[in-house]
Design a protein around this motif. Structure first.
Motif, short mmCIF file in Angstrom:
data_model
loop_
_atom_site.label_atom_id
_atom_site.label_comp_id
_atom_site.label_asym_id
_atom_site.label_seq_id
_atom_site.Cartn_x
_atom_site.Cartn_y
_atom_site.Cartn_z
N GLY A 315 45.51 2.70 50.10
CA GLY A 315 44.69 1.97 49.13
C GLY A 315 44.68 2.69 47.79
N THR A 316 43.68 2.37 46.99
CA THR A 316 43.52 3.04 45.69
C THR A 316 43.02 4.47 45.94
OG1 THR A 316 41.22 2.39 45.57
CG2 THR A 316 42.83 0.85 44.60
N PRO A 317 43.05 5.31 44.90
CA PRO A 317 42.46 6.65 45.07
C PRO A 317 41.01 6.56 45.55
CG PRO A 317 43.76 6.59 43.06
CD PRO A 317 43.75 5.18 43.59
N GLU A 318 40.26 5.59 45.03
CA GLU A 318 38.84 5.46 45.43
C GLU A 318 38.72 5.09 46.91
OE1 GLU A 318 40.21 4.11 42.73
OE2 GLU A 318 39.15 5.12 41.10
N THR A 319 39.56 4.15 47.35
CA THR A 319 39.53 3.75 48.76
C THR A 319 39.85 4.95 49.65
OG1 THR A 319 40.29 1.55 48.15
CG2 THR A 319 40.58 2.18 50.45
N ILE A 320 40.84 5.72 49.23
CA ILE A 320 41.27 6.86 50.04
C ILE A 320 40.16 7.91 50.13
CG2 ILE A 320 42.85 8.85 50.00
CD1 ILE A 320 45.08 6.86 49.21
N VAL A 321 39.50 8.17 49.01
CA VAL A 321 38.43 9.18 49.01
C VAL A 321 37.26 8.71 49.89
CG1 VAL A 321 36.74 10.36 47.54
CG2 VAL A 321 39.15 10.28 46.88
N ALA A 322 36.98 7.39 49.87
CA ALA A 322 35.92 6.86 50.74
C ALA A 322 36.31 7.04 52.21
CB ALA A 322 35.67 5.39 50.42
N GLU A 323 37.59 6.83 52.49
CA GLU A 323 38.08 7.00 53.87
C GLU A 323 37.97 8.47 54.30
OE1 GLU A 323 39.18 5.16 57.23
OE2 GLU A 323 38.87 4.08 55.34
N ILE A 324 38.24 9.37 53.36
CA ILE A 324 38.14 10.80 53.69
C ILE A 324 36.69 11.17 54.02
CG2 ILE A 324 38.41 13.15 52.75
CD1 ILE A 324 40.94 12.12 51.30
N ASP A 325 35.74 10.53 53.34
CA ASP A 325 34.33 10.75 53.70
C ASP A 325 34.09 10.43 55.17
OD1 ASP A 325 32.93 11.88 51.60
OD2 ASP A 325 32.65 9.97 50.57
N LYS A 326 34.71 9.34 55.64
CA LYS A 326 34.55 8.97 57.06
C LYS A 326 35.15 10.04 57.97
CE LYS A 326 35.14 4.02 56.49
NZ LYS A 326 36.16 3.01 56.72
N LEU A 327 36.29 10.59 57.55
CA LEU A 327 36.93 11.63 58.38
C LEU A 327 36.06 12.88 58.44
CD1 LEU A 327 40.68 11.27 57.30
CD2 LEU A 327 39.60 10.41 59.38
N ILE A 328 35.42 13.20 57.31
CA ILE A 328 34.51 14.37 57.30
C ILE A 328 33.36 14.10 58.27
CG2 ILE A 328 32.84 15.65 55.89
CD1 ILE A 328 34.81 15.30 53.50
N GLU A 329 32.87 12.88 58.24
CA GLU A 329 31.77 12.49 59.13
C GLU A 329 32.18 12.61 60.61
OE1 GLU A 329 28.76 11.86 58.39
OE2 GLU A 329 28.16 11.17 60.39
N ILE A 330 33.42 12.28 60.89
CA ILE A 330 33.94 12.39 62.27
C ILE A 330 34.04 13.86 62.71
CG2 ILE A 330 36.10 12.11 63.59
CD1 ILE A 330 36.51 9.43 62.31
N GLY A 331 34.15 14.76 61.72
CA GLY A 331 34.26 16.18 62.07
C GLY A 331 35.64 16.76 61.80
N ILE A 332 36.48 15.99 61.09
CA ILE A 332 37.83 16.48 60.77
C ILE A 332 37.72 17.52 59.65
CG2 ILE A 332 40.13 15.81 59.92
CD1 ILE A 332 39.42 14.64 62.67
N ASP A 333 38.41 18.65 59.84
CA ASP A 333 38.36 19.74 58.85
C ASP A 333 39.53 19.68 57.87
OD1 ASP A 333 36.13 21.52 60.02
OD2 ASP A 333 37.41 21.10 61.74
N GLY A 334 40.64 19.09 58.29
CA GLY A 334 41.80 19.08 57.41
C GLY A 334 42.75 17.96 57.77
N VAL A 335 43.51 17.52 56.75
CA VAL A 335 44.53 16.48 57.00
C VAL A 335 45.90 17.01 56.58
CG1 VAL A 335 42.98 14.49 56.82
CG2 VAL A 335 44.05 15.36 54.74
N LEU A 336 46.88 16.72 57.42
CA LEU A 336 48.27 17.05 57.10
C LEU A 336 48.94 15.74 56.68
CD1 LEU A 336 48.84 19.43 60.09
CD2 LEU A 336 48.95 20.07 57.68
N MET A 337 49.43 15.72 55.44
CA MET A 337 49.86 14.45 54.86
C MET A 337 51.37 14.28 54.92
SD MET A 337 47.45 14.43 51.47
CE MET A 337 47.86 16.07 50.88
N SER A 338 51.77 12.99 55.02
CA SER A 338 53.17 12.64 54.82
C SER A 338 53.21 11.37 53.98
CB SER A 338 53.88 12.41 56.16
OG SER A 338 53.33 11.29 56.84
N TRP A 339 54.33 11.20 53.29
CA TRP A 339 54.56 10.02 52.46
C TRP A 339 55.99 9.56 52.69
CZ3 TRP A 339 52.63 14.69 50.66
CH2 TRP A 339 51.36 14.70 50.11
#
Ligand code: FMN
Length: 370
Positions: A315-339
């Protein structure tokens, strides 16, 4: 502290699989990762300057067929880590090691060497074997699934003694018997961080009792289920008197509008996806891994093409940052990214997403180059 793995950022960031052709994306779309050293250097330095915490290679020895022959070109992970350590100055540089394919005396020294070259920024991702055909290349024994984790525990116990014990020592184990073992120099870090991606009960137990980071496949993307899964893992580690970070793999498609991002995802997965390679990959999983049941595997087919079964940040940068908030809530400490296109899309991530993550309190302000 020399290793950014243990900084205070609520969501840590890393890059996965850039030592393999196509990275984590099983598609014939344009601008996929060819995997050359000049491109690797450019992406590693860019990530390091931006303050990403982790650079993680994966251990693969053979491609998966199909038009892409996905992951058929790979750089070896210890030598990759050594070179990446020499051209960076901040990120934690990992090697991923198939422990049954390398002797602990040799591996422990390789790890200590990279820890010195990086100035104390090394980490080891322990893998026990996923694909039998890779082991056949070595003529190596393909042990029963859970025994692989017992072997890894002994391997790590031996390596840890090599990293810490002064003077010579003997080692008497089930698989390793060694006399007058000696290794200098010791690593720079007093304790070398260990990652493991075990998902089966035996794998989870190994991660909880041996690792500092568990690289998790979220079995469900729905937040409550995800949270329960992560809490279980962290509780298991706590019972063993340890704290463990949970990291996941995410595939990123960031565009100016959500619709553009979804359209591009649809394009590279449904129109350009390499279904032959992904079917080969999933066949192997079905036969050889006990992590996912077949129904879940079907649901994950799309995600495997999109980003090796990872979690979507689309999504947009804003959508992605909102999604990362959900991951923090789940208890995720880090994401390993691929593109699909590591070079262009990492630059865009640094310019467009990271400032918003800082504004949202997910990370402290971007580290400036030394
Ligand atoms: C994103 C991701 C990347 C992985 N990379 C590798 C790898 O490079 N080499 C490998 O042999 N196994 C790799 N694994 C496999 C894990 O080590 C582990 O075997 C797998 O998650 C199945 O868990 P289990 O061994 O407990 O059944 C990876 C797993 C995940 C989730």
């Amino acid at each position: 502290m020399t290793n950014p793995l243990f900084n205070d950022n609520r969501m840590k960031l890393g890059i996965i699989a850039m030592n393999c052709s196509h990275g984590s994306t099983i598609t014939t779309a344009e601008n996929t990762w060819e995997m050359t050293w000049p491109d690797t250097r450019e992406v590693a330095v860019m990530a390091d300057r931006a303050g990403l915490e982790v650079l993680l290679p994966v251990a693969r020895w053979k491609g998966y067929g199909g038009p892409t022959n996905f992951n058929n070109r790979t750089f070896e992970t210890y030598t990759w880590a050594s070179a990446v350590a020499a051209i960076t100055d901040y990120s934690c540089v990992f090697s991923t090691s198939h422990v049954p394919l390398v002797h602990p005396v040799a591996a422990a020294k390789q790890c200590a060497t990279i820890d010195h070259i990086s100035g104390g920024r090394f980490g080891l991702n322990v893998v026990c074997g996923w694909f039998k055909n890779e082991f056949e290349m070595f003529g190596a024994e393909w042990r029963e699934h859970d025994v692989r984790y017992e072997y890894a525990a002994e391997w790590l116990d031996f390596a840890r003694r090599i990293w810490t014990q002064e003077g010579e020592f003997d080692f008497e184990g089930r698989w390793f018997q060694a006399k007058n073992v000696w290794s200098e120099p010791k690593p720079v870090q007093p304790v070398l961080p260990v990652m493991n991606a075990g998902g089966s009960p035996a794998g989870q137990y190994f991660a909880a009792t041996q690792a500092d980071m568990n690289f998790v496949i979220l079995k469900e993307h729905e937040p409550e289920a995800g949270k329960a899964q992560i809490e279980r893992l962290k509780a298991m580690a706590r019972e063993a008197g340890r704290e463990i970070q949970s990291w996941i793999h995410v595939y990123v498609v960031c565009r100016d509008t959500d619709a553009e991002a979804e359209d591009y995802l649809d394009y590279y997965v449904r129109r350009k996806g390499d279904y032959e390679a992904v079917n080969n990959l999933l066949d192997i999983f079905g036969m050889q891994s006990e992590t996912l049941d077949p129904k879940v595997l079907d649901e994950f087919r799309f995600h495997f093409i999109a980003g090796h079964g990872g979690y979507p940040l689309v999504g947009t940068p804003e959508t992605i940052v909102a999604e990362i908030d959900k991951l923090i809530e789940i208890g995720i400490d880090g994401v390993l990214m691929s593109w699909v296109d590591y070079k262009t899309e990492l630059a865009q991530w640094i310019d467009r997403v990271m400032p918003l993550m800082e504004q949202a309190g997910q990370r402290s302000p971007m580290r400036k180059a030394a």
